[in-house]
Design a protein around this motif. Sequence first.
Motif, PDB file in Angstrom:
ATOM      1  N   ALA A   1       0.835  -1.202   0.000  1.00 34.96           N
ATOM      2  CA  ALA A   1       0.000   0.000   0.000  1.00 34.96           C
ATOM      3  C   ALA A   1       0.868   1.250   0.000  1.00 34.96           C
ATOM      4  O   ALA A   1       0.593   2.216  -0.722  1.00 34.96           O
ATOM      5  N   LYS A   2       1.922   1.237   0.802  1.00 38.20           N
ATOM      6  CA  LYS A   2       2.830   2.389   0.858  1.00 38.20           C
ATOM      7  C   LYS A   2       3.544   2.588  -0.470  1.00 38.20           C
ATOM      8  O   LYS A   2       3.721   3.717  -0.936  1.00 38.20           O
ATOM      9  N   ALA A   3       3.936   1.489  -1.100  1.00 40.36           N
ATOM     10  CA  ALA A   3       4.614   1.589  -2.394  1.00 40.36           C
ATOM     11  C   ALA A   3       3.689   2.193  -3.450  1.00 40.36           C
ATOM     12  O   ALA A   3       4.106   3.035  -4.253  1.00 40.36           O
ATOM     13  N   LEU A   4       2.416   1.772  -3.453  1.00 42.28           N
ATOM     14  CA  LEU A   4       1.464   2.325  -4.415  1.00 42.28           C
ATOM     15  C   LEU A   4       1.204   3.800  -4.138  1.00 42.28           C
ATOM     16  O   LEU A   4       1.134   4.610  -5.074  1.00 42.28           O
ATOM     17  N   LEU A   5       1.094   4.166  -2.861  1.00 42.21           N
ATOM     18  CA  LEU A   5       0.870   5.570  -2.528  1.00 42.21           C
ATOM     19  C   LEU A   5       2.043   6.422  -2.992  1.00 42.21           C
ATOM     20  O   LEU A   5       1.849   7.503  -3.560  1.00 42.21           O
TER      21      LEU A   5
END
Length: 481
Positions: free
Chosen positions: A198-202
Amino acid sequence: AVIVINSGFSSEPSNKRVRSLAKVSSLVNLISPSKNGAVRRFGQTIQSMSSRDTKSPGMSLKAGSKASGPTPTKRRNSTLWSETLDVHQKSTFSTKEIKRQEAIYELYRGEQDLIEDLQLARKAYHDPMLKLSIMTEEELAHIFGDLDAYIPLHEELLVKLTEGTGSDGTVAQIGQIVIDWLPRLNAYKNYCSNQLAAKALLDQKKQDRRVQDFLQRCLESPFSRKLDLWSFLDIPRSRLVKYPLLLREILRHTPPDHPDVTSLETAITIIQEILSDINVRKGESECQYYIDKLEFLDDKQRDPLIDKCKTLLCHGELRNKSGSRLHVFLFSELLVLTRPVTRNERSCFQVYRQPIPVRDLAMEDLQDGEIRMGGSFRGAFTNGEKAKNVFRVSSLDPSHGQTHTLHVSDVYHKQQWLNCLRTAMSQQQGAPARVQRGETIPAKSHSSVSSTTAQSVSDQCQDREQNTCESTDHRCIKNCF
């Protein structure tokens, strides 16, 4: 859980155009009321709590209270339990009982704050970005997870604590209440496991100008309390790790003969087991995340042991003897040296040389000035100068014939790497790690790594900004729970 390579836990970009607060307010006005009845009712409950700061838990939870706007106050209330009492009431309690009730009230208020933040993440970030088509519904679902499911979960604890509050404002027994509620926290397994992706996509979406602009405007608004979006999304994880501390604090101020003592001890055991299970699940998920990002030059490079790796012990940027940047991964079964590359706007790690099985691994702690490096580490020292913070890894398998001299940014992170390597080698080789000449680290490392819980060798490290050990050159695994 594995600490993310990226320094992406920093604040939102600050070099963007500043918009007026009027525009920010108009952005908030786009937020429509939630259609989820439980969420809507709980929003009213929380707002009523915030507006009755001088009441104890049992006095503040009133049905039918009207909700104010979706934006919480800039400063949170910091009222103590004892401040909700008048002078006469306060004089009827012992100092120890007041401290016990303060600890219980801290648990209660923390649940209030958590629910406010979960509501805010949905109403001020998720819903407007969906309505304005800043992100797709699928992208938002991947980043935010199922936030709505967690709000009633914490509402339930508040209700139980309120029901257990007496007319004098005290909670006589909290142990059984917590024991009955704690298993609900297993719902966070999927959420925590998905955090790295999720952090990578954000971070990827932040490259979009519209996303940047939206997040910056939110950051500048009063409701954000100067916290970026990821800070709100990471609040559930940081709340989970506090439960054992909160329960121990309540237990510390509970008299030895109180019936809550046994219940609180049981509750602490339960939460520790839950957090351990979540941590294992999170560690396995993050390990697989990085395995999926490995790019092999040919099939021979893909060691079958990679499929057995369930734990990522340590990873980060190091430099080899020639000064080239490498990203090194120490999995439970393999040591993998890679070069960061980008393929079709997707970051990945191209495997450099053949991965070395940990069972065949040997390491050597090189003393400062013992060797001269062949290249320059970007100003760290000139060509041919004696190097500091260097160690060497090699394969004991003659068919591999690999030796790598690696440079770390400082002595602290060098020790982290050596501790991780030693622990992994000891586990895989079934004996004390094979260490060659020059080893100076004590035989007993400062902490150990568990292959089942992914417990950090750096547990002594302080929790800094989203639980990361900040360094541009190194990231070690850390038990987030």
